[in-house]
Design an enzyme around this catalytic site. Sequence first.
Site, mmCIF file in Angstrom:
data_model
loop_
_atom_site.group_PDB
_atom_site.id
_atom_site.type_symbol
_atom_site.label_atom_id
_atom_site.label_comp_id
_atom_site.label_asym_id
_atom_site.label_seq_id
_atom_site.Cartn_x
_atom_site.Cartn_y
_atom_site.Cartn_z
ATOM 1 C CD GLU A 52 -2.916 1.099 2.400
ATOM 2 O OE1 GLU A 52 -2.590 0.220 3.166
ATOM 3 O OE2 GLU A 52 -3.987 1.703 2.486
ATOM 4 C CG ASN A 197 -9.343 -1.728 1.388
ATOM 5 O OD1 ASN A 197 -9.194 -2.950 1.763
ATOM 6 N ND2 ASN A 197 -9.087 -0.740 2.385
ATOM 7 C CD GLU A 198 -10.344 -2.923 6.155
ATOM 8 O OE1 GLU A 198 -10.466 -1.862 6.682
ATOM 9 O OE2 GLU A 198 -9.590 -3.744 6.310
ATOM 10 C CE1 TYR A 278 -3.062 -6.235 8.883
ATOM 11 C CE2 TYR A 278 -5.557 -5.473 8.498
ATOM 12 C CZ TYR A 278 -4.445 -5.587 8.151
ATOM 13 O OH TYR A 278 -3.959 -4.940 6.818
ATOM 14 C CD GLU A 333 -5.864 -4.831 4.281
ATOM 15 O OE1 GLU A 333 -5.805 -4.443 5.328
ATOM 16 O OE2 GLU A 333 -6.317 -4.083 3.115
ATOM 17 C CD GLN A 382 0.261 -2.453 3.930
ATOM 18 O OE1 GLN A 382 1.191 -1.663 3.183
ATOM 19 N NE2 GLN A 382 -0.842 -1.982 4.024
HETATM 20 O O1 AHR Z 1 -2.913 -2.603 6.252
HETATM 21 C C1 AHR Z 1 -3.389 -1.407 6.757
HETATM 22 C C2 AHR Z 1 -4.898 -1.071 6.617
HETATM 23 O O2 AHR Z 1 -5.544 -2.092 7.324
HETATM 24 C C3 AHR Z 1 -5.469 -1.144 5.301
HETATM 25 O O3 AHR Z 1 -5.314 0.306 4.466
HETATM 26 C C4 AHR Z 1 -6.885 -1.248 5.400
HETATM 27 O O4 AHR Z 1 -7.443 -1.885 4.598
HETATM 28 C C5 AHR Z 1 -6.850 -1.858 6.719
HETATM 29 O O5 AHR Z 1 -7.811 -1.424 7.626
#
Ligand code: AHR
Length: 528
Positions: A52, A197-198, A278, A333, A382
């Site tokens: 990103e 995205n999201e 995450y 992600e 990332q």
């Molecule tokens: O990876 C960081 C961020 O986490 C990304 O931009 C977003 O899609 C997620 O919330």
Amino acid sequence: MPLTAAFRDLVLALAGATLIAPAATAETVALSIDTSKPGAKLDRNLFGQFAEHLGHGVYEGVWVGRDSKIPNARGIRNDVVVALKALRVPNVRWPGGCFADEYHWRKGIGPRRAVTLNPNWGGVTESNAFGTDEFMDFIDQIGSEAYVSVNVGSGTPQEAAEWLEYLTADQPTTLAQERAANGHAAPYRIAFLGIGNESWDCGGNMTPEHYLSQLKAYCRFVRNFNPAQQQDGRRMLKVAVGPGGDGPRWTEWTEAVMKAWAGRSWSWDIDGLSLHSYTVPKWPPSYKSVGFGETEYALILKTTLEMDRLIATHSAIMDRYDPQKKIALVVDEWGGWYAPLPGTNPGFLAQQNSLRDAILAALNLNIFARHADRVRGANIAQMINVLQAMVLTDEEKMILTPTYHVFRMYVPFQDATFVPVSLTGGFYTHRDVALPRLDAIAATDAAGKLHVAITNVDASAPADVELSLAGVRARSAAGETLTAPRVDSVNSFDAPSAVVPKPASAAIRDGKIALRLEPKSVTVISVE
Ligand code: AHR
């Protein structure tokens, strides 16, 4: 010499080779593998990356500019390219993340680039020096494929459609000619298209219904014109925004998208549903990425195992609407998200990467492998200098993280066929946290060779494993193991080889493989 072999030799030279030989002290765990019952293919796209425009992920991590003193090819740093090639990165998701929903591609092409802002990430300026053609050059240099996320939040279907025309049109349209004038006459190949995205949060805080109306329009109008991508098997795969957790908000989202897909008309279709998750036990992220002890080690690893339940929950909903599993779940992600490193811009999401992250990566890859019939893509967040990165850079210096080493050790699993493993390793407990002590997957590659990955989560006890193959006598087994003195051992610019793989060898006894697993280790062996 093949690149991966060159890398292994380099790493071994730095580390000093040691042989992990079975010893008689630890309790022996029986692990059996039945190659006669093959499962799903482990799609190589499970090993995808995410880059990103965030912090030093792209700028400094990939792009240093043509005039940099750091060795580069057309502005892209050479050391990073060599490192990533060894991972055989299947695809790179770009340009975001939240950034994607504010990205306007025209600002990133041609000789004059507008300087814009990156309000999501640290409030810094965005030079747009790394744009579409630079990204495609980078993809080409590392031998990967493009996963482009288009702007749904603040863009339009027309803007995205024109981007895809610029990227993929073969006929002499004005946009195709503009691409040619920018140095690339041939159409690019775009493997994946992310539609937003999201969108439930940073992508525009949409309801599922609102997102679905956007999704249908983008699916209809954002076309890939590349003649080489018109047949099945080569088509660009479209990935819709999916859930970001497992509460009702997320199950309702999955339900809504899948229900709409089941009732779709000829005018739109998708190939994948994304999932973001995450490992972050507390928000805002406050656990340290280095300088922690066994309590945080055990807690983070226990937390990361929730990925399994999350996938199972959403797969069950998908199964109801798509029993043939046409739609892939794409975990685009994932990774550990910790407190920003002291002294860094908190919006840059800079963190160290420890042995714990290597184990976290292996556990997640194993979970994806066990769900490979549905999970056919994943992108760790990332790739460079941001969150759970493969590579860290500091000006002209570059180091490989423990997570990098796990991804390199797992290369043989790309496109291999899953075979079931059974083992009873008991539990590793620390204070009130308990999780399975051992975790393993196995798969056979196209040449029929068996690869086995075993993680010993226990922070202090080794494990002796006796591996048997149903109906087959093993002749030899060898591979690599990754461990380090401490749960929070890291590679740093001063000590880049503190956590590197070492050779693992196993004794063959009566056709079975005897292997000692060091505490807090990841081992991958190949069996003849
Ligand atoms: O990876 C960081 C961020 O986490 C990304 O931009 C977003 O899609 C997620 O919330």
